[in-house]
Design a protein around this motif. Structure first.
Motif, short mmCIF file in Angstrom:
data_model
loop_
_atom_site.label_atom_id
_atom_site.label_comp_id
_atom_site.label_asym_id
_atom_site.label_seq_id
_atom_site.Cartn_x
_atom_site.Cartn_y
_atom_site.Cartn_z
N VAL A 31 1.66 -3.67 2.54
CA VAL A 31 2.35 -4.96 2.39
C VAL A 31 3.82 -4.82 2.78
O VAL A 31 4.36 -5.69 3.47
N ARG A 32 4.46 -3.74 2.38
CA ARG A 32 5.87 -3.54 2.77
C ARG A 32 6.02 -3.50 4.29
O ARG A 32 6.93 -4.13 4.84
N LEU A 33 5.12 -2.79 4.97
CA LEU A 33 5.19 -2.74 6.43
C LEU A 33 4.97 -4.13 7.03
O LEU A 33 5.71 -4.55 7.92
N MET A 34 3.94 -4.84 6.54
CA MET A 34 3.66 -6.17 7.09
C MET A 34 4.83 -7.12 6.89
O MET A 34 5.16 -7.89 7.79
N ARG A 35 5.47 -7.07 5.73
CA ARG A 35 6.62 -7.94 5.47
C ARG A 35 7.78 -7.63 6.43
O ARG A 35 8.65 -8.47 6.63
N ASN A 36 7.77 -6.44 7.00
CA ASN A 36 8.79 -6.05 7.97
C ASN A 36 8.30 -6.18 9.41
O ASN A 36 8.86 -5.57 10.33
N GLY A 37 7.24 -6.96 9.61
CA GLY A 37 6.79 -7.29 10.96
C GLY A 37 5.84 -6.30 11.60
O GLY A 37 5.51 -6.44 12.78
N LYS A 38 5.36 -5.33 10.84
CA LYS A 38 4.43 -4.34 11.39
C LYS A 38 2.99 -4.77 11.17
O LYS A 38 2.69 -5.56 10.27
N LEU A 39 2.09 -4.25 11.98
CA LEU A 39 0.65 -4.46 11.83
C LEU A 39 0.06 -3.23 11.16
O LEU A 39 0.49 -2.10 11.41
N VAL A 40 -0.92 -3.44 10.29
CA VAL A 40 -1.58 -2.33 9.61
C VAL A 40 -3.09 -2.46 9.69
O VAL A 40 -3.62 -3.56 9.89
N CYS A 41 -3.76 -1.34 9.52
CA CYS A 41 -5.22 -1.32 9.47
C CYS A 41 -5.62 -0.24 8.47
O CYS A 41 -4.77 0.48 7.95
N ARG A 42 -6.91 -0.13 8.23
CA ARG A 42 -7.43 0.94 7.40
C ARG A 42 -8.24 1.89 8.25
O ARG A 42 -9.03 1.48 9.08
N ARG A 43 -8.06 3.16 8.02
CA ARG A 43 -8.86 4.18 8.71
C ARG A 43 -10.34 3.98 8.39
O ARG A 43 -11.20 4.23 9.22
N GLY A 44 -10.64 3.50 7.18
CA GLY A 44 -12.02 3.34 6.73
C GLY A 44 -12.76 2.13 7.28
O GLY A 44 -13.95 1.98 7.02
N TRP A 45 -12.09 1.26 8.01
CA TRP A 45 -12.77 0.09 8.58
C TRP A 45 -13.62 0.51 9.77
O TRP A 45 -13.20 1.32 10.60
N ASN A 46 -14.79 -0.09 9.87
CA ASN A 46 -15.71 0.24 10.96
C ASN A 46 -15.38 -0.45 12.27
O ASN A 46 -15.60 0.09 13.33
N GLY A 47 -14.88 -1.66 12.22
CA GLY A 47 -14.62 -2.44 13.43
C GLY A 47 -13.43 -1.92 14.22
O GLY A 47 -12.39 -1.58 13.65
N LYS A 48 -13.56 -1.85 15.50
CA LYS A 48 -12.47 -1.43 16.38
C LYS A 48 -11.52 -2.60 16.61
O LYS A 48 -11.95 -3.74 16.77
N ASP A 87 -6.27 4.21 0.02
CA ASP A 87 -5.01 4.85 0.37
C ASP A 87 -5.04 5.40 1.79
O ASP A 87 -4.37 6.38 2.12
N ASP A 88 -5.82 4.71 2.65
CA ASP A 88 -5.94 5.15 4.04
C ASP A 88 -5.40 4.12 5.04
O ASP A 88 -5.85 4.04 6.17
N TYR A 89 -4.40 3.33 4.60
CA TYR A 89 -3.79 2.37 5.52
C TYR A 89 -2.95 3.10 6.56
O TYR A 89 -2.39 4.15 6.29
N GLU A 90 -2.89 2.52 7.75
CA GLU A 90 -2.13 3.09 8.85
C GLU A 90 -1.37 1.99 9.56
O GLU A 90 -1.82 0.84 9.60
N GLU A 91 -0.24 2.34 10.14
CA GLU A 91 0.49 1.41 10.99
C GLU A 91 -0.20 1.36 12.35
O GLU A 91 -0.58 2.40 12.90
N VAL A 92 -0.37 0.15 12.89
CA VAL A 92 -0.95 -0.02 14.21
C VAL A 92 0.15 0.17 15.24
O VAL A 92 1.20 -0.48 15.16
N ALA A 93 -0.09 1.06 16.18
CA ALA A 93 0.93 1.36 17.19
C ALA A 93 1.02 0.26 18.23
O ALA A 93 0.10 -0.44 18.52
#
Length: 93
Positions: free
Chosen positions: A10-27, A87-93
């Motif tokens: 949430v902190r990253l998103m509030r600062n304009g970043k995109l995030v995802c979870r390593r555990g999500w199956n969808g690309k 606890d596997d969130y990542e910033e999307v590059a």
């Protein structure tokens, strides 16, 4: 090492970043913070049809988290119990 939990995301998103979870199956899935429209914006035809409010009526919108789905569409996102405690969130590059 920094814990990459929902608070971190949430902190990253509030600062304009995109995030995802390593555990999500969808690309290509990710989350973004959609800012509010505190002064309102004119609603479009789709919103007017869905709500019964006249098209062009200025309505305020609150902020929300939106998800880009695996097929490239967007949807407001509500986290599951698994997402909330992950606890596997990542910033999307």
């Amino acid at each position: 090492m920094e814990t990459r939990d929902i608070g971190w995301a949430v902190r990253l998103m509030r600062n304009g970043k995109l995030v995802c979870r390593r555990g999500w199956n969808g690309k290509g899935m990710w989350l973004a913070f959609q800012k509010a429209y505190p002064d309102g914006i004119p609603i479009n035809k789709n919103t007017a049809e869905a709500t019964g409010i006249a098209e062009g009526t200025v309505c305020r919108f609150l902020p929300y988290v939106m998800m880009r789905t695996a097929d490239g569409a967007f949807v407001p996102w509500l986290c599951s119990q698994s997402d909330l405690l992950a606890d596997d969130y990542e910033e999307v590059a």
